[in-house]
Design an enzyme around this catalytic site. Structure first.
Site, short mmCIF file in Angstrom:
data_model
loop_
_atom_site.label_atom_id
_atom_site.label_comp_id
_atom_site.label_asym_id
_atom_site.label_seq_id
_atom_site.Cartn_x
_atom_site.Cartn_y
_atom_site.Cartn_z
N ASP A 215 14.01 13.07 -9.93
CA ASP A 215 13.36 13.06 -11.24
C ASP A 215 12.80 14.47 -11.45
OD1 ASP A 215 11.83 12.26 -13.61
OD2 ASP A 215 12.09 10.22 -12.91
N HIS B 214 15.41 15.81 -13.20
CA HIS B 214 15.45 15.57 -14.64
C HIS B 214 14.95 16.79 -15.40
CE1 HIS B 214 15.43 10.86 -14.41
NE2 HIS B 214 16.43 11.42 -13.77
#
Length: 476
Positions: free
Chosen positions: A297, A331
């Site tokens: 992430d 991300h």
């Protein structure tokens, strides 16, 4: 909303379609450029002063070896009690170093005390138990920006002063698709018939929005909200240095409501769901430098609480310096949000490198009218991005989108001396028409190859200088 087509961009078009944006004319811009240069120089000087004045904990020279308290390096024997006994004994004498060396140890949660430096020697490893029951009883924690009583973080400190996690050893959370990560519960990570976090997550959101007391928000035994790996909570003078952290259940480093935090030289590698690398939340005076991120992430995500809980505490994240870091998968590289309701101010990111086919975004702000927040004085300079999906993102329509009554305020954002090798899309910058982004400066930025220029809309005060895409000047 208008977009340049890929065909026009690749032909070297020198102008860019922008909607709902204002920009001054040349004479005014000449004055503005000089004034802005002075103000940005002063801002970066202030950043250096912030970094220089962060309190780094020091410790007495005494050392407590966990083996002297019964720890056994065989991966099977439970060394939890021995490690925590060594910490207690060290603290009782006034503090010092608690030493982990000589092999691989199995442990449950480790709770640090004031004046403790937990030092994992090079070649040593602490592997953490995978049975959730080991992380009971519940502790006061924050999960996705909301306070609750939940499973203990793997390494936790609550309201302590002078705490450190150092050494070139390894912390292994032993999370895997069938251990911890399955609680995510989506198509990628969920297992057939396995319970997931959704019901508990929705219930916690509802309790937080209703303002129910934190002591009534019990989400440990019988729930499925994964614990952070390292969480100092309401601590002062925190140092995390040189350590390698792998296979985290959830967020890796999560300092919360802390003051004077230094994260230096760490290697963070975990590709599970929500494996954020370092998430300072509602912290003041934070330095993150010389770190490596390969995460599932966001690499770094600056936060300040979600929705009602963030507004209730009203504790912004402020005075954050990020420098000389390398970001691979993730991300986002440098991210602000999405749990940002308490606001953020004075963020400085410089000399960072980001690149990976798996890196989704370089610089990103994510919020919406449910999250809100005042986000101001945000600076990035001298950074390089090799390969990325979206290079620069400021998104007011994240997740729930425009579904609330708390318009975000984003103002005074400076991006300068940025070089990007290949972006699939350059800009995804979208304020609200009723609440535009205010004063966005993009200076001396080069996108060597871009498939799509993207979108800029609803910016009040867009300042572009020496911006190039595919070799062509980028102007209005």
């Amino acid at each position: 909303m208008r977009k340049l087509s890929r065909r026009h961009l690749l032909q070297g078009v020198a102008t860019f379609a922008v909607t709902g944006c204002s920009q001054g004319k040349s004479e005014k811009n000449a004055v503005t450029a000089s004034t802005t240069k002075k103000s940005t120089d002063e801002a970066w000087a202030a950043a250096n002063e912030i970094a220089a004045n962060i309190n780094i904990p020091t410790f007495p020279t005494r050392t407590f070896d966990i083996r002297d308290f019964g720890a056994t390096a065989n991966n099977d024997s439970d060394s939890s009690q021995a490690i925590n006994d060594a910490i207690a004994a060290c603290a009782k004498t006034g503090g010092g170093k608690v030493l982990v060396s000589g092999g691989s140890y199995l442990s449950g949660p480790i709770h640090l005390l004031s004046n403790i430096n937990l030092h994992i020697d090079e070649g040593a490893t602490i592997k953490f138990k995978t049975n959730p029951d080991a992380y009971l009883p519940a502790v006061f924690t924050r999960w996705e920006g909301m306070e609750m009583m939940g499973y203990s973080p793997l390494i936790y400190a609550f309201e302590k002063t002078n705490v450190a996690l150092t050494g070139k050893g390894t912390l292994d959370g032993q999370a895997a698709p069938t251990i911890w990560w399955a609680w995510k519960g989506n198509k990628t990570w969920g297992l057939e018939g396995h319970p997931s976090q959704k019901e508990s997550r929705d219930q916690l959101f509802a309790q937080a929005e209703a303002g129910e007391p934190v002591e009534e928000r019990n989400y440990a035994d019988g729930h499925y909200l994964r614990p952070s790996f390292v969480q100092p909570y309401r601590c002062k003078n925190v140092l995390i240095e040189d350590i390698t952290i792998i296979n985290a259940p959830f967020w890796l480093l999560h300092p919360t409501l802390c003051e004077d935090v230094t994260v230096r030289g760490v290697h963070l590698q975990s590709l599970g769901p929500n494996s954020d690398g370092c998430d300072p939340e509602s912290c003041k005076n934070v330095l993150i430098e010389n770190c490596y991120f390969d995460t599932g992430d966001d690499c770094i995500a600056i936060k300040s609480g979600r929705n009602n809980d963030g507004r209730r505490l009203a504790a912004p994240c402020e005075n954050i310096i990020i420098r000389n870091c390398k970001m691979s998968a993730g991300h986002g590289g440098v991210v602000i949000g999405s749990e940002i309701s308490g606001g953020v101010r004075n963020v400085f990111a410089e000399n960072n490198e980001m690149s990976s086919p798996d890196l989704d975004r370089g610089f990103r702000i994510k919020t919406n009218s449910v999250r809100g927040g005042v986000l101001e004085n945000l600076y990035m300079r001298n950074c390089t991005i090799g390969e990325v999906r979206d290079a620069i993102v400021i998104n007011f329509n994240y997740e729930e989108g425009d579904a609330g009554q708390f318009d975000p305020t984003v103002r005074n954002v400076h991006i300068e001396n940025l070089k990007c090798g290949h972006a699939k899309r350059v800009f995804q910058v979208r304020g609200f028409k009723r609440a535009p982004i205010s004063d966005l400066y993009i200076t001396n930025v080069v996108f060597e190859r871009a498939d799509d220029p993207g979108i800029i809309e609803n910016v009040d005060g867009l300042h572009l200088s020496d911006v190039k895409i595919n070799g062509a000047p980028f102007t209005l």
